[in-house]
Design a protein around this motif. Structure first.
Motif: not given
Length: 76
Positions: A41-42, A47-51, A67-68
């Protein structure tokens, strides 16, 4: 030996703002570091999981947790 204009420093260290700082220990392989550029994310803002978008960096921020979906940044 020619003068390059840079202060001498021991291998594994560099000067920043006039202070000698030791280089961080590289515990990741080159391939792992390159992957971080693609997914962390930097660099991506997502987010690499949910995008979903991740909040922008704040001073001193070292973790980028989502946070999602509750993805946790354990890269540090």
């Amino acid at each position: 030996m020619a003068w390059s204009g840079e202060a001498w420093h021991p291998e594994g260290a560099s000067y920043y703002d006039g202070e000698l700082v030791l280089d961080p220990v590289q515990r990741l392989t080159l391939e792992q570091r390159l992957e971080l550029l693609d997914v962390h994310p930097l660099f991506t803002g997502r987010c690499p999981n949910c995008g979903r978008p991740v909040a922008r960096a704040t001073d001193g921020q070292i973790h980028w947790d989502c946070v999602h979906c509750d993805w946790v940044d354990d890269s540090v």
